[in-house]
Design an enzyme around this catalytic site. Structure first.
Site, PDB file in Angstrom:
ATOM      1  N   PRO A 144       0.778  -1.244   0.000  1.00 52.87           N
ATOM      2  CA  PRO A 144       0.000   0.000   0.000  1.00 52.87           C
ATOM      3  C   PRO A 144       0.810   1.295   0.000  1.00 52.87           C
ATOM      4  O   PRO A 144       0.860   2.022   0.991  1.00 52.87           O
ATOM      5  CB  PRO A 144      -0.834  -0.137   1.271  1.00 52.87           C
ATOM      6  CG  PRO A 144       0.043  -0.926   2.191  1.00 52.87           C
ATOM      7  CD  PRO A 144       0.769  -1.899   1.308  1.00 52.87           C
ATOM      8  N   CYS A 145       1.394   1.625  -1.138  1.00 55.01           N
ATOM      9  CA  CYS A 145       2.171   2.861  -1.234  1.00 55.01           C
ATOM     10  C   CYS A 145       1.292   4.104  -1.080  1.00 55.01           C
ATOM     11  O   CYS A 145       1.798   5.177  -0.757  1.00 55.01           O
ATOM     12  CB  CYS A 145       2.971   2.899  -2.532  1.00 55.01           C
ATOM     13  SG  CYS A 145       2.016   2.557  -4.013  1.00 55.01           S
ATOM     14  N   HIS A 146      -0.016   3.965  -1.278  1.00 56.05           N
ATOM     15  CA  HIS A 146      -0.912   5.113  -1.096  1.00 56.05           C
ATOM     16  C   HIS A 146      -0.969   5.549   0.368  1.00 56.05           C
ATOM     17  O   HIS A 146      -1.374   6.672   0.651  1.00 56.05           O
ATOM     18  CB  HIS A 146      -2.319   4.795  -1.618  1.00 56.05           C
ATOM     19  CG  HIS A 146      -2.993   3.668  -0.919  1.00 56.05           C
ATOM     20  ND1 HIS A 146      -2.739   2.345  -1.228  1.00 56.05           N
ATOM     21  CD2 HIS A 146      -3.898   3.662   0.092  1.00 56.05           C
ATOM     22  CE1 HIS A 146      -3.472   1.570  -0.451  1.00 56.05           C
ATOM     23  NE2 HIS A 146      -4.180   2.337   0.359  1.00 56.05           N
TER      24      HIS A 146
END
Length: 150
Positions: free
Chosen positions: A121-123
């Site tokens: 989850p880079c967001h």
């Protein structure tokens, strides 16, 4: 299994999934929805789980994947994967977590090259002041994903 690539519509836009050797090697935002009725079981599982996530019905992915990158990138991606659903972490904090406290720009580069957004989850990674910064799917989608997880 040979390489397989397919795109499908979701509530957050079209997603493209690439498989190799019965593992997911890449997820991309965008493409032309070509959801195939035929295809590997893993592709259909990925479609199902991503759509469930986009509807707010899934918090974790249960999909086999393979990461390709430098040792530093893999270290960052593994640390990102541990950011809990609904939480955020700054690039600076992530740099500290991976043992390179001054390498927040390099951490940003690793985030940018994340081959498995959503699964990794880079967001959930934001600026030190909480600002939403770069994201492969665009800032609008980043905001939407963070709201989805609130």
């Amino acid at each position: 299994m040979e390489r397989f690539k397919g795109s499908f519509p979701t509530p957050i836009g079209v997603m493209t999934v690439t498989l190799e050797s019965e593992k997911i090697v890449e997820i991309q935002f965008g493409g032309h929805a070509t959801k195939r009725r035929q295809g590997p079981t893993l592709y259909h599982k990925a479609c199902e789980q991503i759509v469930e996530y986009a509807h707010g019905q899934r918090r974790h992915f249960e999909l086999p994947f393979s990461l390709r990158g430098t040792p530093f990138q893999k270290k960052v991606w593994k640390a990102m994967a541990r950011i809990p659903f609904g939480k955020r972490c700054s690039y600076k904090d992530l740099a500290r977590i991976v043992g390179s406290p001054k390498a927040f720009r390099a951490v940003g580069g690793a985030c940018h090259r994340n081959p498995l957004p959503l699964i990794i989850p880079c967001h959930r990674v934001v600026g030190a002041d909480g600002a939403l910064t770069g994201f492969a799917g665009g800032i609008g989608l980043k905001k939407r994903l963070l709201r989805l997880e609130e």
